[in-house]
Design a protein around this motif. Structure first.
Motif, PDB file in Angstrom:
ATOM      1  N   UNK A   1     -26.248  22.834  74.253  1.00 48.98           N
ATOM      2  CA  UNK A   1     -27.381  22.038  74.697  1.00 48.98           C
ATOM      3  C   UNK A   1     -28.215  22.752  75.751  1.00 48.98           C
ATOM      4  N   UNK A   2     -27.959  24.016  75.971  1.00 53.35           N
ATOM      5  CA  UNK A   2     -28.788  24.781  76.905  1.00 53.35           C
ATOM      6  C   UNK A   2     -30.196  24.927  76.350  1.00 53.35           C
ATOM      7  N   UNK A   3     -31.182  24.731  77.209  1.00 54.06           N
ATOM      8  CA  UNK A   3     -32.569  24.860  76.772  1.00 54.06           C
ATOM      9  C   UNK A   3     -32.965  26.317  76.574  1.00 54.06           C
ATOM     10  N   UNK A   4     -32.393  27.195  77.371  1.00 51.93           N
ATOM     11  CA  UNK A   4     -32.734  28.616  77.279  1.00 51.93           C
ATOM     12  C   UNK A   4     -31.479  29.428  77.016  1.00 51.93           C
ATOM     13  N   UNK A   5     -31.594  30.374  76.101  1.00 53.75           N
ATOM     14  CA  UNK A   5     -30.475  31.262  75.803  1.00 53.75           C
ATOM     15  C   UNK A   5     -30.468  32.428  76.784  1.00 53.75           C
ATOM     16  N   UNK A   6     -29.273  32.955  77.039  1.00 49.84           N
ATOM     17  CA  UNK A   6     -29.190  34.128  77.896  1.00 49.84           C
ATOM     18  C   UNK A   6     -28.203  35.113  77.302  1.00 49.84           C
ATOM     19  N   UNK A   7     -28.199  36.297  77.848  1.00 53.47           N
ATOM     20  CA  UNK A   7     -27.415  37.387  77.269  1.00 53.47           C
ATOM     21  C   UNK A   7     -25.917  37.159  77.369  1.00 53.47           C
ATOM     22  N   UNK A   8     -25.491  36.232  78.231  1.00 51.94           N
ATOM     23  CA  UNK A   8     -24.060  36.006  78.411  1.00 51.94           C
ATOM     24  C   UNK A   8     -23.478  35.027  77.400  1.00 51.94           C
ATOM     25  N   UNK A   9     -24.315  34.411  76.589  1.00 49.31           N
ATOM     26  CA  UNK A   9     -23.837  33.412  75.646  1.00 49.31           C
ATOM     27  C   UNK A   9     -23.242  34.054  74.400  1.00 49.31           C
ATOM     28  N   UNK A  10     -22.065  33.575  74.004  1.00 46.97           N
ATOM     29  CA  UNK A  10     -21.437  34.024  72.767  1.00 46.97           C
ATOM     30  C   UNK A  10     -21.926  33.224  71.572  1.00 46.97           C
TER      31      UNK A  10
ATOM     32  N   UNK B   1     -20.497  34.425  81.733  1.00 46.45           N
ATOM     33  CA  UNK B   1     -19.972  35.508  80.906  1.00 46.45           C
ATOM     34  C   UNK B   1     -18.443  35.493  80.882  1.00 46.45           C
ATOM     35  N   UNK B   2     -17.893  35.503  79.681  1.00 50.03           N
ATOM     36  CA  UNK B   2     -16.447  35.598  79.454  1.00 50.03           C
ATOM     37  C   UNK B   2     -15.648  34.463  80.062  1.00 50.03           C
ATOM     38  N   UNK B   3     -16.286  33.316  80.325  1.00 50.76           N
ATOM     39  CA  UNK B   3     -15.512  32.168  80.789  1.00 50.76           C
ATOM     40  C   UNK B   3     -14.846  31.495  79.595  1.00 50.76           C
ATOM     41  N   UNK B   4     -14.192  30.366  79.811  1.00 48.39           N
ATOM     42  CA  UNK B   4     -13.376  29.762  78.758  1.00 48.39           C
ATOM     43  C   UNK B   4     -14.194  29.397  77.529  1.00 48.39           C
TER      44      UNK B   4
ATOM     45  N   UNK C   1     -15.830  30.537  71.861  1.00 49.47           N
ATOM     46  CA  UNK C   1     -16.841  30.846  70.839  1.00 49.47           C
ATOM     47  C   UNK C   1     -16.656  32.258  70.291  1.00 49.47           C
ATOM     48  N   UNK C   2     -16.234  33.170  71.135  1.00 47.22           N
ATOM     49  CA  UNK C   2     -15.972  34.529  70.666  1.00 47.22           C
ATOM     50  C   UNK C   2     -14.839  34.536  69.640  1.00 47.22           C
TER      51      UNK C   2
END
Length: 431
Positions: free
Chosen positions: A112-121, A397-400, A405-406
């Protein structure tokens, strides 16, 4: 010469006969036996199904996820409408500890994030034709805890009806139909989540705590993802002592319920076995607010934290120990661990079989013999990997949630293989 030719001909004919016999037996004709599993469920032929998206390019995140738009009664409608974040109510600190199995909430929130970022899997896509997987935001664990926790209560019918209704929605979806749900991601983290109809979605990618209450024909590491519990104690953020080994004066710590079923019966035996040690704290208790505070302090002042099996092989205690930087001592013969393709648990945990742990004096003496230098290495490694077990919004980044998702992403090639292969087979899985 003639004799040799005859012998060679006989050998050739015997070889042909044996090969033919093996082929017909494995091929499923006549009385030959065939192997059936959930991987061989029928899949519509290509001319009856929407095409699958192009394969995931190697090493190019994020995963493209289409999330079903379900009525709120399937998810956030079960939460109190307070502390809203990004159109989602905040997860409450509930005295019944429902947050332990809240991975379903954090996965939904991340989409539900409005903006994507490089840390998203994983990123949400609104066009299902572009999706790699389909997320089903049914809070099946919360549904059980809300309606079905007392399995004889009339409210259990609400939990069952939600499962009936979600199946009806999925079966009407052409995207479910085209793969029999294999590319669908369904959280079932509580051992009793989706308990009435889980066999109806056994081909999907399930998000589970472990496999204790799943038959092998339904769930496996090959297609499903083991996700961590949401830890209950607060993370130890300022564990920066120059001499943590000496500050942690308790050798081994356990605080929790001791009357458990299945492998969890070992807790009662360990309680008796570990009495009389001055530097071992073993206390039977319940997870009240006061009890959680006591566990927090106990774990932070202990070198090792005991994690015996409960009603199932896993429990939240392991992850409480990790975020407390207390080296886990795992006594569970059938445990599966999250993110094990990325993490080597032997670098920061110790493992004992149930039989070994019940040998009088064996486990305690083994812990005493571990050198301070070795313990410090495990403690340092715990501090390095703790962030992998943090559920949070927005995800980092790399949280649970990103690690989960990874892991889902890693299942996609196998799912595609099964789908594409089954579409061209004329004999259901002959191998």
């Amino acid at each position: 010469m003639i004799g040799k030719a005859v012998v060679s001909l006989v050998i050739f004919l015997v070889t042909v006969f044996i090969t033919y016999s093996m082929t017909t037996t494995r091929g499923g004709g006549g009385s030959g036996s065939t192997h059936f599993s959930f991987f061989s469920l029928p899949i519509p032929k290509p001319n009856h199904s929407p095409p699958l998206p192009l394969p995931l390019p190697c090493g190019s995140p994020p995963l493209r996820v289409f999330m079903y738009d379900l009525p709120k009664r399937f998810n956030v409608g079960m939460l109190p409408p307070s502390n809203a974040t990004n159109n989602l109510p905040g997860w409450p600190h509930h005295p019944r500890l429902q947050q332990q199995h809240s991975v379903e909430y954090w996965m939904m929130a991340s989409l539900n994030l409005y903006e994507n970022n490089a840390d998203q899997e994983a990123v949400r896509v609104l066009n299902p034709e572009a999706a790699d997987v389909f997320f089903v935001p049914f809070f099946s664990s919360l549904s059980f805890n809300t309606y079905g926790n007392n399995m004889t209560d009339p409210d259990t019918e609400f939990d069952r009806q939600l499962q009936v209704d979600i199946l009806e929605i999925l079966r009407k979806s052409k995207y479910w139909q085209r793969t029999s749900g294999r590319d669908h991601v369904i959280p079932m983290h509580h051992p009793n989540a989706f308990r009435f109809l889980r066999e109806e979605v056994n081909a999907s990618i399930l998000i589970v705590a472990d496999f204790a209450r799943f038959p092998r024909s339904m769930a496996s590491l090959q297609k499903d993802v083991v996700a961590p519990y949401k830890h209950v104690v607060e993370s130890f953020m300022d564990d920066d002592s120059s001499n943590p080994y000496k500050l942690r004066t308790t050798l081994l710590f356990f605080r929790g319920r001791t009357v458990r079923k299945s492998e969890g019966k070992v807790r009662r035996k360990l309680e008796k076995l570990l009495q009389g040690y001055e530097d071992v704290h073993f206390e039977a208790s319940y997870a009240t607010g006061e009890g959680i505070n006591a566990s927090t302090q106990g774990m932070r002042s202990s070198k090792f934290c005991l994690h015996p099996a409960g009603d199932t092989p896993s429990s939240n205690r392991l992850f409480d120990a990790i975020v407390s930087h207390c080296v886990p001592v795992i006594v569970s013969d059938h445990i599966e661990l999250p993110f094990e393709s990325e993490l080597d648990y032997t670098k920061f945990s110790l493992f004992f079989s149930i039989n070994d742990a019940l040998v009088p004096g064996y486990m305690v003496e083994h812990l005493r013999k571990i050198p301070e230098s070795e313990w410090l290495k495990m403690w340092a490694r715990l501090k390095e990997i703790t962030h992998h077990f943090e559920y949070q919004f927005p995800p980092k980044k790399d949280d649970a949630v990103n690690m989960v998702w990874s892991q889902v992403r890693n299942k996609v090639p196998g799912e595609r293989l099964v789908v594409n292969r089954n579409r061209r087979l004329t004999i259901p899985d002959w191998w």
